[in-house]
Design a protein around this motif. Structure first.
Motif, short mmCIF file in Angstrom:
data_model
loop_
_atom_site.label_atom_id
_atom_site.label_comp_id
_atom_site.label_asym_id
_atom_site.label_seq_id
_atom_site.Cartn_x
_atom_site.Cartn_y
_atom_site.Cartn_z
N ILE A 6 0.85 -1.19 0.00
CA ILE A 6 0.00 0.00 0.00
C ILE A 6 0.89 1.24 0.00
N LYS A 7 0.66 2.11 -0.95
CA LYS A 7 1.39 3.37 -1.03
C LYS A 7 0.58 4.44 -0.33
N ARG A 8 1.24 5.49 0.08
CA ARG A 8 0.59 6.57 0.83
C ARG A 8 -0.68 7.08 0.13
N ASP A 9 -0.66 7.25 -1.18
CA ASP A 9 -1.83 7.77 -1.89
C ASP A 9 -2.95 6.74 -2.02
N GLU A 10 -2.71 5.48 -1.64
CA GLU A 10 -3.73 4.45 -1.71
C GLU A 10 -4.40 4.20 -0.35
N LEU A 11 -3.98 4.92 0.67
CA LEU A 11 -4.52 4.67 2.00
C LEU A 11 -6.02 4.92 2.09
N GLU A 13 -8.25 4.45 -0.40
CA GLU A 13 -9.00 3.69 -1.39
C GLU A 13 -10.03 2.77 -0.73
N LYS A 14 -9.76 2.36 0.51
CA LYS A 14 -10.64 1.47 1.27
C LYS A 14 -10.89 0.16 0.53
N GLU A 15 -9.85 -0.39 -0.03
CA GLU A 15 -9.93 -1.67 -0.71
C GLU A 15 -8.80 -2.56 -0.21
N ILE A 16 -9.16 -3.75 0.21
CA ILE A 16 -8.16 -4.72 0.65
C ILE A 16 -7.96 -5.69 -0.50
N VAL A 17 -6.72 -5.82 -0.92
CA VAL A 17 -6.39 -6.69 -2.04
C VAL A 17 -5.55 -7.84 -1.52
N VAL A 18 -6.05 -9.05 -1.70
CA VAL A 18 -5.36 -10.26 -1.23
C VAL A 18 -5.29 -11.23 -2.39
N ARG A 19 -4.15 -11.89 -2.54
CA ARG A 19 -4.04 -12.87 -3.63
C ARG A 19 -5.05 -14.00 -3.46
N LYS A 20 -5.43 -14.61 -4.54
CA LYS A 20 -6.40 -15.70 -4.53
C LYS A 20 -5.85 -16.87 -3.73
N ARG A 21 -6.78 -17.65 -3.20
CA ARG A 21 -6.40 -18.81 -2.39
C ARG A 21 -5.41 -19.72 -3.09
N GLU A 22 -5.64 -19.99 -4.37
CA GLU A 22 -4.79 -20.94 -5.09
C GLU A 22 -3.35 -20.45 -5.23
N TYR A 23 -3.12 -19.16 -5.06
CA TYR A 23 -1.77 -18.60 -5.17
C TYR A 23 -1.08 -18.41 -3.82
N MET A 24 -1.79 -18.80 -2.75
CA MET A 24 -1.20 -18.68 -1.42
C MET A 24 -0.11 -19.74 -1.25
N PRO A 25 0.92 -19.41 -0.46
CA PRO A 25 1.93 -20.43 -0.18
C PRO A 25 1.30 -21.59 0.60
N GLY A 26 1.75 -22.77 0.32
CA GLY A 26 1.25 -23.95 1.02
C GLY A 26 1.22 -25.13 0.08
N SER A 27 1.39 -26.30 0.64
CA SER A 27 1.45 -27.50 -0.21
C SER A 27 0.11 -28.22 -0.28
N THR A 28 -0.85 -27.83 0.58
CA THR A 28 -2.16 -28.46 0.56
C THR A 28 -3.24 -27.38 0.43
N GLU A 29 -4.41 -27.81 0.00
CA GLU A 29 -5.53 -26.86 -0.09
C GLU A 29 -5.91 -26.33 1.29
N ALA A 30 -5.86 -27.20 2.29
CA ALA A 30 -6.18 -26.77 3.66
C ALA A 30 -5.17 -25.73 4.15
N GLY A 31 -3.90 -25.95 3.84
CA GLY A 31 -2.86 -25.00 4.22
C GLY A 31 -3.03 -23.66 3.53
N LYS A 32 -3.37 -23.70 2.26
CA LYS A 32 -3.60 -22.46 1.50
C LYS A 32 -4.81 -21.71 2.05
N GLU A 33 -5.85 -22.44 2.40
CA GLU A 33 -7.05 -21.81 2.96
C GLU A 33 -6.75 -21.16 4.31
N LYS A 34 -6.00 -21.88 5.14
CA LYS A 34 -5.63 -21.34 6.46
C LYS A 34 -4.81 -20.06 6.30
#
Length: 84
Positions: A6-11, A13-34
């Motif tokens: 988040i850059k100062r000018d984006e504070l 925006e009131k939008e939280i951007v999170v990568r999709k579950r499938e791109y989260m680190p983890g070797s299992t679907e349960a780990g990615k979800e957690k």
């Protein structure tokens, strides 16, 4: 969507951007979800701290602690409210 810094000018925006579950680190679907759930909680805490002007919102260790404890706090709260 991908998580981004988040850059100062984006504070405001009131939008939280999170990568999709499938791109989260983890070797299992349960780990990615957690991990996904933890990141969402973490970013929500940052957002609420920023919105309310609380100075600890930039303390990553404290925000991470809150994100980690939030499910336990919620579970305990629900038990108390339910009268168990």
């Amino acid at each position: 969507m991908w998580m981004k810094n988040i850059k100062r000018d984006e504070l405001y925006e009131k939008e939280i951007v999170v990568r999709k579950r499938e791109y989260m680190p983890g070797s299992t679907e349960a780990g990615k979800e957690k991990r996904y759930q933890h990141v969402v909680r973490h970013e929500l805490i940052h957002a609420f701290a920023q919105e309310s002007g609380v100075s600890y919102g930039n303390d990553e260790a404290l925000v991470d602690w809150f994100a980690h404890m939030m499910p336990m706090i919620n579970k305990t709260y629900e038990k108390i409210v339910a009268g168990d």
